[in-house]
Motif scaffolding. Structure first.
Motif: not given
Length: 331
Positions: A73, A77, A122, A147, A150-151, A153-158
């Motif tokens: 990730s 970036n 990140n 899981r 994934a959560i 990395i989602s918090i990192t990007w969205f």
């Protein structure tokens, strides 16, 4: 009456800028070609090193672990952030007129700000991963599940994309009384300073966004390293060595990026006329140029698994190329 006249005059001068002028660029004649070559070589190095490590992590199943997923990730970036700047720099260096259309300016602003926010979050996720690995090694596999990764990395990007989108929307809706940006690229604070009236909503939201995207991840990094240091001081020599080997690249990356971002924040909000103009031009580029090259070199050299697999990948590709080249010559 005077205030009313002033307000009417400001409304007459107010405009939604169709383009911005970047006043920092200087006409360097033939030197511009040399500078363009240096920038191009730097961009090729950044793209090559980050793509290499992304491919290494993707193709080797042994690297499909939490730490390497966060590194994947991070390298994505770095590509995203450098691409938001370097092609633009190449065009501006070779151009005689240093202007940028308003939509492209706000797009660049969006990309640069999201890059910075994602980088911090990140690095915070990576520090949490190191904290679990060093402080709770027996529970590591049960805590760092697919899981949870994934959560994280989602918090990192969205969230950064959402926060920055609101920032850009607020700035793009301002009535401006000028279109000259005294920077080498578009940034939000420079646009806000062009507003005809005091943009209180923008300033308040910018402070809130800075807190959420810088202070919160920074607090996570600080907390995890305090806990890691406690374990190191109370643990054995082997524990300290393991912590040092796994945390040194990450800590160096955090310090390097924090330095670059801190200077950019200070420069945007305080009078920097006493600082040499060359430094005021170069240092804002630091976190967008050094970090994307610093991270792949740092992790590529210090993490043995990545280093060894990168060597194998490069050697195999070179052998394939030489075989192909020799077959062409034989033909």
């Amino acid at each position: 009456m005077f205030l009313l006249q002033t307000k009417l005059r400001m409304e007459e001068n107010a405009t939604r800028a169709f383009y911005f002028t970047l006043s920092v660029y200087l006409d360097m004649d033939m030197l511009s070609y040399l500078l363009c070559l240096i920038v191009l070589c730097l961009y090729v190095l950044i793209v090559g090193s980050n793509v290499l490590l992304i491919v290494v992590i993707c193709v080797n199943r042994s690297l499909h672990e939490p730490m390497y997923m966060f590194l994947f990730s991070l390298f994505v970036n770095e590509l995203y952030g450098s691409t938001s700047l370097f092609p633009f720099l190449l065009v501006q260096i070779l151009s005689d007129v240093h202007i940028i259309s308003a939509p492209l300016c706000f797009l660049q602003m969006f990309c640069i700000y999201t890059y910075a926010c994602v980088e911090f979050t990140n690095l915070a996720a990576m520090s949490y991963d190191r904290y679990v690995a060093i402080c709770c090694p027996l529970q590591y596999n049960s805590v760092m599940t697919s899981r949870r990764i994934a959560i994280l990395i989602s918090i990192t990007w969205f969230p950064p994309f959402f926060f920055v989108a609101v920032t850009v929307f607020l700035s793009s809706s301002l009535q401006l009384c000028g279109n000259v940006i005294n920077k080498i690229y578009c940034d939000n604070h420079s646009v806000i300073k062009l507003a005809c009236e005091e943009p209180r909503v923008n300033n308040i939201y910018e402070l809130v966004m800075t807190f959420l995207t810088v202070c919160v991840p920074g607090s996570v990094i600080l907390y995890t390293y305090v806990r890691i240091l406690k374990v190191c001081f109370s643990g054995s020599k082997q524990t300290r060595q393991k912590a040092l080997s796994t945390c040194t690249p990450h800590l160096a990356s955090v310090i390097n990026f924090s330095f670059g971002v801190s200077f950019e924040i200070v420069q945007s909000r305080f009078n920097m006329n006493n600082v040499p103009s060359m430094l005021r031009t170069i240092l804002p580029l630091y976190f967008l140029t050094c970090q994307p090259l610093f991270n792949p070199v740092l992790y590529g050299l210090n993490v043995s698994n990545i280093r060894n697999l990168s060597k194998k990948l490069i050697l195999s590709k070179l052998q394939h190329f030489f075989r192909l080249f020799s077959s062409v010559l034989d033909f």
